[in-house]
Scaffold this motif. Sequence first.
Motif, PDB file in Angstrom:
ATOM      1  N   TRP A  13       0.853  -1.187   0.000  1.00  0.00           N
ATOM      2  CA  TRP A  13       0.000   0.000   0.000  1.00  0.00           C
ATOM      3  C   TRP A  13       0.892   1.240   0.000  1.00  0.00           C
ATOM      4  O   TRP A  13       2.045   1.173   0.437  1.00  0.00           O
ATOM      5  CB  TRP A  13      -0.879   0.044   1.260  1.00  0.00           C
ATOM      6  N   VAL A  14       0.346   2.357  -0.472  1.00  0.00           N
ATOM      7  CA  VAL A  14       1.088   3.618  -0.433  1.00  0.00           C
ATOM      8  C   VAL A  14       0.194   4.713   0.127  1.00  0.00           C
ATOM      9  O   VAL A  14      -1.036   4.651   0.051  1.00  0.00           O
ATOM     10  CB  VAL A  14       1.602   4.048  -1.825  1.00  0.00           C
ATOM     11  N   ALA A  15       0.839   5.730   0.705  1.00  0.00           N
ATOM     12  CA  ALA A  15       0.157   6.947   1.135  1.00  0.00           C
ATOM     13  C   ALA A  15       0.595   8.067   0.205  1.00  0.00           C
ATOM     14  O   ALA A  15       1.787   8.235  -0.046  1.00  0.00           O
ATOM     15  CB  ALA A  15       0.531   7.283   2.579  1.00  0.00           C
ATOM     16  N   VAL A  16      -0.372   8.809  -0.328  1.00  0.00           N
ATOM     17  CA  VAL A  16      -0.083   9.813  -1.343  1.00  0.00           C
ATOM     18  C   VAL A  16      -0.510  11.187  -0.849  1.00  0.00           C
ATOM     19  O   VAL A  16      -1.608  11.353  -0.287  1.00  0.00           O
ATOM     20  CB  VAL A  16      -0.818   9.478  -2.665  1.00  0.00           C
ATOM     21  N   ASP A  17       0.352  12.176  -1.046  1.00  0.00           N
ATOM     22  CA  ASP A  17       0.025  13.568  -0.773  1.00  0.00           C
ATOM     23  C   ASP A  17      -0.976  14.010  -1.849  1.00  0.00           C
ATOM     24  O   ASP A  17      -0.637  14.113  -3.024  1.00  0.00           O
ATOM     25  CB  ASP A  17       1.305  14.402  -0.840  1.00  0.00           C
ATOM     26  N   LEU A  22       2.401  13.033  -4.537  1.00  0.00           N
ATOM     27  CA  LEU A  22       3.684  12.437  -4.197  1.00  0.00           C
ATOM     28  C   LEU A  22       3.476  11.293  -3.211  1.00  0.00           C
ATOM     29  O   LEU A  22       2.661  11.403  -2.286  1.00  0.00           O
ATOM     30  CB  LEU A  22       4.620  13.482  -3.566  1.00  0.00           C
ATOM     31  N   VAL A  23       4.194  10.225  -3.398  1.00  0.00           N
ATOM     32  CA  VAL A  23       4.157   9.120  -2.434  1.00  0.00           C
ATOM     33  C   VAL A  23       4.947   9.555  -1.201  1.00  0.00           C
ATOM     34  O   VAL A  23       6.136   9.870  -1.295  1.00  0.00           O
ATOM     35  CB  VAL A  23       4.759   7.840  -3.034  1.00  0.00           C
ATOM     36  N   VAL A  24       4.285   9.580  -0.049  1.00  0.00           N
ATOM     37  CA  VAL A  24       4.940  10.022   1.182  1.00  0.00           C
ATOM     38  C   VAL A  24       5.120   8.882   2.182  1.00  0.00           C
ATOM     39  O   VAL A  24       5.764   9.050   3.217  1.00  0.00           O
ATOM     40  CB  VAL A  24       4.157  11.172   1.849  1.00  0.00           C
ATOM     41  N   GLY A  25       4.553   7.721   1.876  1.00  0.00           N
ATOM     42  CA  GLY A  25       4.698   6.573   2.770  1.00  0.00           C
ATOM     43  C   GLY A  25       4.326   5.295   2.043  1.00  0.00           C
ATOM     44  O   GLY A  25       3.655   5.329   1.001  1.00  0.00           O
ATOM     45  N   ALA A  26       4.785   4.191   2.568  1.00  0.00           N
ATOM     46  CA  ALA A  26       4.469   2.897   1.963  1.00  0.00           C
ATOM     47  C   ALA A  26       4.449   1.833   3.044  1.00  0.00           C
ATOM     48  O   ALA A  26       5.072   1.986   4.106  1.00  0.00           O
ATOM     49  CB  ALA A  26       5.489   2.547   0.878  1.00  0.00           C
ATOM     50  N   ALA A  27       3.728   0.753   2.773  1.00  0.00           N
ATOM     51  CA  ALA A  27       3.643  -0.364   3.715  1.00  0.00           C
ATOM     52  C   ALA A  27       3.475  -1.648   2.927  1.00  0.00           C
ATOM     53  O   ALA A  27       2.989  -1.638   1.788  1.00  0.00           O
ATOM     54  CB  ALA A  27       2.477  -0.176   4.679  1.00  0.00           C
ATOM     55  N   ALA A  28       3.901  -2.748   3.527  1.00  0.00           N
ATOM     56  CA  ALA A  28       3.758  -4.049   2.883  1.00  0.00           C
ATOM     57  C   ALA A  28       3.505  -5.108   3.934  1.00  0.00           C
ATOM     58  O   ALA A  28       3.990  -5.011   5.068  1.00  0.00           O
ATOM     59  CB  ALA A  28       5.005  -4.399   2.066  1.00  0.00           C
ATOM     60  N   LEU A  29       2.743  -6.118   3.548  1.00  0.00           N
ATOM     61  CA  LEU A  29       2.496  -7.284   4.393  1.00  0.00           C
ATOM     62  C   LEU A  29       3.194  -8.482   3.760  1.00  0.00           C
ATOM     63  O   LEU A  29       2.901  -8.849   2.621  1.00  0.00           O
ATOM     64  CB  LEU A  29       0.994  -7.571   4.522  1.00  0.00           C
ATOM     65  N   VAL A  30       4.133  -9.084   4.498  1.00  0.00           N
ATOM     66  CA  VAL A  30       4.833 -10.276   4.028  1.00  0.00           C
ATOM     67  C   VAL A  30       3.975 -11.475   4.404  1.00  0.00           C
ATOM     68  O   VAL A  30       3.724 -11.723   5.579  1.00  0.00           O
ATOM     69  CB  VAL A  30       6.229 -10.383   4.671  1.00  0.00           C
ATOM     70  N   THR A  31       3.530 -12.215   3.411  1.00  0.00           N
ATOM     71  CA  THR A  31       2.494 -13.225   3.663  1.00  0.00           C
ATOM     72  C   THR A  31       3.036 -14.600   4.049  1.00  0.00           C
ATOM     73  O   THR A  31       2.278 -15.558   4.138  1.00  0.00           O
ATOM     74  CB  THR A  31       1.569 -13.366   2.440  1.00  0.00           C
TER      75      THR A  31
END
Length: 271
Positions: A13-17, A22-31
């Motif tokens: 997932w990403v967080a966008v301004d 602009l992409v200001v954050g990102a996250a991932a789930l390792v499955t």
Amino acid sequence: MLLGAAAADAQQWVAVDGGHRLVVGAAALVTTPRLTPVAGYGALVHVIPPCRGKGIGRALLEPLQQAARELGGRALYAARRVDVGSDEMAGWRRLGFSICETVKEHELPLERFEPRLAPMLAWFRRHKSIPAEARIVPLFLADRQQVLQLHMAHLGGDRASLERRLAGQGEGAFHGRYSRVLLIGDRVIGCILAHGESPTAAVVDAVIVAPEYRGGWANVWLKLEATRGAQELGITHFRFATFDRYGDTRRFTEKFGGVTTRTSVLMYRAW
């Protein structure tokens, strides 16, 4: 770029301004699941410094937790260990994570092993504690499939990666000569697996002995033979990590003059 090398199967997932796109954050789930202390999945979260402290990290955490729940997880784990007292550790704490495991990295001079372990092994031999059919061979002479099964049964791990490393392939490949395998007859009952880090230092990745042979001659003999094999190739120090459940290894390290070079923690958030 924000998350580094996330696993190929990770959900992201990403967080966008909204104003500047602009992409200001990102996250991932390792499955790939972790089972202890409770079943859960790895989490990667990163917010760029100018945007921290605004709730973006917590917002990114919500879809990770929901996805982990849908997979049957009862916790999120930080996908990477962090140093004690670091900014990363403080960041996970702010997200509601706490320590579930402490990992210590040690360095141990090999010159201390022979004088201490050789007399212990001689004592076991005098008292006929070692089965006559027991023997130790270098990894390159051992049945790699049996070693793999021993590792999977007692330490787990990624089977494909372990197969490559046992075959001497890829990053962190186990050294075929100073890695040692203990057999009784044709059955593999223990091993020490290590890889070279420098011309004088080797990293011990795993010390495994079948439960019915732990705490006696098997551990002593394996460590002594691995030491001798490493010294023949110019290795002067072993480096290795211990977890909270390895209290006996940590005491052994202190007794043999080892030093702790790094302490890191694994953070988790259970529900």
